[in-house]
Design a protein around this motif. Structure first.
Motif, PDB file in Angstrom:
ATOM      1  N   GLY A   1       0.783  -1.233   0.000  1.00 12.42           N
ATOM      2  CA  GLY A   1       0.000   0.000   0.000  1.00 12.42           C
ATOM      3  C   GLY A   1       0.813   1.280   0.000  1.00 12.42           C
ATOM      4  N   LYS A   2       2.136   1.166  -0.085  1.00  8.17           N
ATOM      5  CA  LYS A   2       3.007   2.344  -0.058  1.00  8.17           C
ATOM      6  C   LYS A   2       3.801   2.453  -1.364  1.00  8.17           C
ATOM      7  CE  LYS A   2       1.807   3.179   4.200  1.00  8.17           C
ATOM      8  NZ  LYS A   2       1.001   4.363   4.576  1.00  8.17           N
ATOM      9  N   LYS A   3       4.591   3.517  -1.476  1.00  9.56           N
ATOM     10  CA  LYS A   3       5.366   3.726  -2.683  1.00  9.56           C
ATOM     11  C   LYS A   3       6.695   2.972  -2.626  1.00  9.56           C
ATOM     12  CE  LYS A   3       7.676   7.957  -1.105  1.00  9.56           C
ATOM     13  NZ  LYS A   3       7.953   9.383  -1.398  1.00  9.56           N
ATOM     14  N   ARG A   4       7.303   2.837  -3.778  1.00 11.74           N
ATOM     15  CA  ARG A   4       8.623   2.212  -3.910  1.00 11.74           C
ATOM     16  C   ARG A   4       9.686   3.161  -3.352  1.00 11.74           C
ATOM     17  NH1 ARG A   4      10.640   0.411  -9.943  1.00 11.74           N
ATOM     18  NH2 ARG A   4      12.853   0.096  -9.522  1.00 11.74           N
ATOM     19  N   MET A   5      10.689   2.611  -2.639  1.00  7.85           N
ATOM     20  CA  MET A   5      11.723   3.462  -2.048  1.00  7.85           C
ATOM     21  C   MET A   5      13.032   2.699  -1.893  1.00  7.85           C
ATOM     22  SD  MET A   5      10.131   3.553   1.827  1.00  7.85           S
ATOM     23  CE  MET A   5       8.418   3.522   1.264  1.00  7.85           C
ATOM     24  N   ASP A   6      14.134   3.446  -1.744  1.00  8.45           N
ATOM     25  CA  ASP A   6      15.399   2.763  -1.502  1.00  8.45           C
ATOM     26  C   ASP A   6      15.441   2.286  -0.052  1.00  8.45           C
ATOM     27  OD1 ASP A   6      16.248   4.921   0.157  1.00  8.45           O
ATOM     28  OD2 ASP A   6      17.235   5.917  -1.516  1.00  8.45           O
ATOM     29  N   THR A   7      16.425   1.455   0.250  1.00 11.02           N
ATOM     30  CA  THR A   7      16.468   0.808   1.557  1.00 11.02           C
ATOM     31  C   THR A   7      16.626   1.812   2.696  1.00 11.02           C
ATOM     32  OG1 THR A   7      17.395  -1.162   0.544  1.00 11.02           O
ATOM     33  CG2 THR A   7      17.632  -0.972   2.914  1.00 11.02           C
ATOM     34  N   ALA A   8      17.431   2.840   2.483  1.00 13.14           N
ATOM     35  CA  ALA A   8      17.636   3.845   3.540  1.00 13.14           C
ATOM     36  C   ALA A   8      16.309   4.517   3.896  1.00 13.14           C
ATOM     37  CB  ALA A   8      18.661   4.878   3.095  1.00 13.14           C
ATOM     38  N   ALA A   9      15.537   4.898   2.873  1.00 15.04           N
ATOM     39  CA  ALA A   9      14.236   5.533   3.121  1.00 15.04           C
ATOM     40  C   ALA A   9      13.274   4.550   3.786  1.00 15.04           C
ATOM     41  CB  ALA A   9      13.650   6.040   1.813  1.00 15.04           C
ATOM     42  N   PHE A  10      13.318   3.310   3.355  1.00 11.80           N
ATOM     43  CA  PHE A  10      12.455   2.283   3.929  1.00 11.80           C
ATOM     44  C   PHE A  10      12.745   2.117   5.425  1.00 11.80           C
ATOM     45  CE2 PHE A  10      12.001  -2.180   5.223  1.00 11.80           C
ATOM     46  CZ  PHE A  10      10.641  -2.374   5.005  1.00 11.80           C
ATOM     47  N   LEU A  11      14.019   2.022   5.762  1.00  4.79           N
ATOM     48  CA  LEU A  11      14.396   1.763   7.157  1.00  4.79           C
ATOM     49  C   LEU A  11      14.068   2.933   8.079  1.00  4.79           C
ATOM     50  CD1 LEU A  11      17.770  -0.103   6.587  1.00  4.79           C
ATOM     51  CD2 LEU A  11      15.683  -1.053   7.593  1.00  4.79           C
ATOM     52  N   ARG A  12      14.005   4.140   7.524  1.00  2.00           N
ATOM     53  CA  ARG A  12      13.624   5.290   8.363  1.00  2.00           C
ATOM     54  C   ARG A  12      12.176   5.160   8.842  1.00  2.00           C
ATOM     55  NH1 ARG A  12      17.043   8.221   4.735  1.00  2.00           N
ATOM     56  NH2 ARG A  12      15.280   8.776   3.372  1.00  2.00           N
ATOM     57  N   GLY A  13      11.355   4.534   8.030  1.00  4.31           N
ATOM     58  CA  GLY A  13       9.950   4.390   8.402  1.00  4.31           C
ATOM     59  C   GLY A  13       9.584   3.013   8.924  1.00  4.31           C
ATOM     60  N   TYR A  14      10.409   2.028   8.562  1.00  2.00           N
ATOM     61  CA  TYR A  14      10.104   0.642   8.916  1.00  2.00           C
ATOM     62  C   TYR A  14      11.369  -0.052   9.424  1.00  2.00           C
ATOM     63  CZ  TYR A  14       6.159   1.739   5.845  1.00  2.00           C
ATOM     64  OH  TYR A  14       5.071   2.331   5.259  1.00  2.00           O
ATOM     65  N   PRO A  15      11.714   0.140  10.674  1.00  2.00           N
ATOM     66  CA  PRO A  15      12.922  -0.494  11.217  1.00  2.00           C
ATOM     67  C   PRO A  15      12.836  -2.023  11.113  1.00  2.00           C
ATOM     68  CG  PRO A  15      12.071   1.173  12.720  1.00  2.00           C
ATOM     69  CD  PRO A  15      11.021   0.965  11.680  1.00  2.00           C
ATOM     70  N   VAL A  16      13.947  -2.629  10.714  1.00  2.00           N
ATOM     71  CA  VAL A  16      14.022  -4.088  10.613  1.00  2.00           C
ATOM     72  C   VAL A  16      15.181  -4.566  11.481  1.00  2.00           C
ATOM     73  CG1 VAL A  16      14.401  -6.054   9.074  1.00  2.00           C
ATOM     74  CG2 VAL A  16      13.106  -4.076   8.255  1.00  2.00           C
ATOM     75  N   GLU A  17      14.897  -5.441  12.410  1.00  2.00           N
ATOM     76  CA  GLU A  17      15.931  -5.924  13.316  1.00  2.00           C
ATOM     77  C   GLU A  17      16.650  -7.136  12.736  1.00  2.00           C
ATOM     78  OE1 GLU A  17      14.118  -6.827  17.018  1.00  2.00           O
ATOM     79  OE2 GLU A  17      13.553  -4.742  17.460  1.00  2.00           O
ATOM     80  N   GLU A  18      17.938  -7.255  13.079  1.00  2.00           N
ATOM     81  CA  GLU A  18      18.667  -8.468  12.718  1.00  2.00           C
ATOM     82  C   GLU A  18      17.988  -9.662  13.391  1.00  2.00           C
ATOM     83  OE1 GLU A  18      22.862  -8.345  13.334  1.00  2.00           O
ATOM     84  OE2 GLU A  18      23.112  -6.408  12.310  1.00  2.00           O
ATOM     85  N   GLY A  19      17.914 -10.755  12.661  1.00  2.00           N
ATOM     86  CA  GLY A  19      17.227 -11.928  13.173  1.00  2.00           C
ATOM     87  C   GLY A  19      15.821 -12.064  12.644  1.00  2.00           C
ATOM     88  N   THR A  20      15.265 -10.972  12.088  1.00  2.00           N
ATOM     89  CA  THR A  20      13.949 -11.040  11.451  1.00  2.00           C
ATOM     90  C   THR A  20      13.989 -12.075  10.332  1.00  2.00           C
ATOM     91  OG1 THR A  20      13.443  -8.726  11.933  1.00  2.00           O
ATOM     92  CG2 THR A  20      12.258  -9.732  10.092  1.00  2.00           C
ATOM     93  N   VAL A  21      12.941 -12.840  10.185  1.00  2.00           N
ATOM     94  CA  VAL A  21      12.890 -13.850   9.132  1.00  2.00           C
ATOM     95  C   VAL A  21      11.756 -13.518   8.163  1.00  2.00           C
ATOM     96  CG1 VAL A  21      12.587 -16.295   8.567  1.00  2.00           C
ATOM     97  CG2 VAL A  21      13.834 -15.634  10.632  1.00  2.00           C
ATOM     98  N   PHE A  22      12.129 -13.289   6.903  1.00  2.00           N
ATOM     99  CA  PHE A  22      11.133 -13.103   5.848  1.00  2.00           C
ATOM    100  C   PHE A  22      10.647 -14.479   5.411  1.00  2.00           C
ATOM    101  CE2 PHE A  22      13.804  -9.205   4.875  1.00  2.00           C
ATOM    102  CZ  PHE A  22      12.905  -8.325   5.475  1.00  2.00           C
ATOM    103  N   ALA A  23       9.393 -14.573   5.021  1.00  2.00           N
ATOM    104  CA  ALA A  23       8.833 -15.877   4.683  1.00  2.00           C
ATOM    105  C   ALA A  23       8.050 -15.820   3.389  1.00  2.00           C
ATOM    106  CB  ALA A  23       7.914 -16.363   5.803  1.00  2.00           C
ATOM    107  N   MET A  24       7.920 -16.988   2.771  1.00  2.00           N
ATOM    108  CA  MET A  24       7.047 -17.124   1.615  1.00  2.00           C
ATOM    109  C   MET A  24       5.597 -17.090   2.096  1.00  2.00           C
ATOM    110  SD  MET A  24       8.911 -20.043  -0.680  1.00  2.00           S
ATOM    111  CE  MET A  24       7.723 -19.882  -2.038  1.00  2.00           C
ATOM    112  N   ARG A  25       4.710 -16.704   1.196  1.00  2.00           N
ATOM    113  CA  ARG A  25       3.287 -16.700   1.523  1.00  2.00           C
ATOM    114  C   ARG A  25       2.811 -18.138   1.708  1.00  2.00           C
ATOM    115  NH1 ARG A  25      -1.293 -17.487  -1.408  1.00  2.00           N
ATOM    116  NH2 ARG A  25      -3.172 -16.403  -0.752  1.00  2.00           N
ATOM    117  N   VAL A  26       2.006 -18.360   2.738  1.00  2.00           N
ATOM    118  CA  VAL A  26       1.433 -19.683   2.954  1.00  2.00           C
ATOM    119  C   VAL A  26       0.226 -19.825   2.038  1.00  2.00           C
ATOM    120  CG1 VAL A  26       0.341 -21.240   4.609  1.00  2.00           C
ATOM    121  CG2 VAL A  26       2.201 -19.727   5.333  1.00  2.00           C
TER     122      VAL A  26
END
Length: 316
Positions: free
Chosen positions: A287-312
């Motif tokens: 639902g948001k616009k495309r952005m580079d990683t730096a801009a993304f992380l300013r609004g959406y912090p991602v912690e080390e250890g987070t696991v991305f997953a495939m859709r079930v």
């Protein structure tokens, strides 16, 4: 020459333009029926129809080009030749035999490799260094007709499905003019396609973009580029879809499970894969616009250890 042109998507437009600008008499443009698109379900014209109307060319949009009534319409055009480029329907033997000079197809690969749909994207996904465009005389098979001419196109290291699409479309527009000129002069000798080296590629489906983090980073990076811009690649984060628009390979092994964020800082997200890691460079939250990683992380912090997953899958 009197030409009937058959085509539908953006890829076909420069080829139609070339025919008109070269002075061929395009007596009819056949394209797929208009379809509703988007949330509002507005009826949109095909790109080829839009261009044909700009040139004030007659446009036909049969549901089935092989219907007897439409076959009669095609015969009435008295065309010398048909030119087909990404039309989207299979032509019957009766249709193929209408023009005295036959039907020429502009195919976006170096035949016999990559017959079928989506040859452009698969060239990127498979890591090809070169591909191209082939003109061929159509027969009843799928991309099996005798070859006429080829133009080789080289892929850049950062080639995407979209950028290669544009390159091959332009190559096709040049090649069709050369092919028609030589056919008219009777200087072309059709060459049967060898079965050796032939291959078919499957249609693209949206679920192909669901990143399987157990794959090697290099294969994932090619998939990201090949499916850019449609259907696009994505993963799941916090129960929502996260699109991945651009990525890079990191040739280093990390501890953890596949899909795990193994490093992050103000401008970096590294994800462990089946071999190596993938650096995520451009993302798009649901639902948001495309952005580079730096801009993304300013609004959406991602912690080390987070696991991305495939859709079930539904029901799974």
């Amino acid at each position: 020459m009197r030409v009937i042109f058959m085509g539908t998507p953006d890829f076909s437009v420069p080829i139609l333009e070339a025919l008109v600008e070269e002075g061929h008499q395009v007596v009819g443009v056949v394209t797929q029926p208009d379809k509703p698109k988007g949330r509002g379900k507005a009826i949109l014209m095909t790109p080829v129809k839009e261009k044909a109307l700009e040139y004030q060319l007659p446009v036909y949009q049969p549901k089935k080009v092989r219907d007897p009534e439409f076959v009669r319409v095609l015969k009435e055009q008295k065309a010398d030749i048909m030119v087909v480029a990404a039309f989207g329907q299979i032509l019957s033997k009766e249709v193929l035999e209408i023009p005295p000079m036959g039907c020429v197809n502009v195919h976006a690969s170096l035949l016999p490799k990559y017959r079928g749909s989506a040859p452009i994207q698969w060239a990127v996904i498979n890591g090809e260094k070169e591909t191209g465009v082939t003109t061929m005389m159509m027969d009843e098979g799928i991309d099996t007709g005798d070859m006429l001419e080829k133009e080789v196109v080289f892929l850049d290291a950062d080639e995407t499905g979209d950028s290669l699409h544009r390159k091959l479309s332009q190559a096709g527009s040049r090649l069709i003019i050369s092919t028609l000129k030589k056919l008219e002069e009777k200087t072309l000798v059709p060459t049967p396609q060898p079965e050796e080296g032939s291959s078919y590629v499957k249609m693209l489906k949206k679920e192909m973009g669901d990143l399987d983090w157990t794959m090697e980073a290099q294969a994932l990076e090619r998939l990201v580029r090949g499916l850019n811009s449609w259907p696009g690649t994505y993963t799941r984060w916090k129960g929502k879809t996260l699109k991945i628009w651009k990525a890079a390979v990191v040739d280093r092994e990390y501890e953890g499970v596949c899909g795990q964020v193994v490093h992050t800082d103000q401008s970096t997200i590294l994800v462990k894969t089946g071999k190596g890691a993938l650096a995520l460079l451009e993302l798009q939250p649901e639902g948001k616009k495309r952005m580079d990683t730096a801009a993304f992380l300013r609004g959406y912090p991602v912690e080390e250890g987070t696991v991305f997953a495939m859709r079930v899958p539904d029901g799974g």
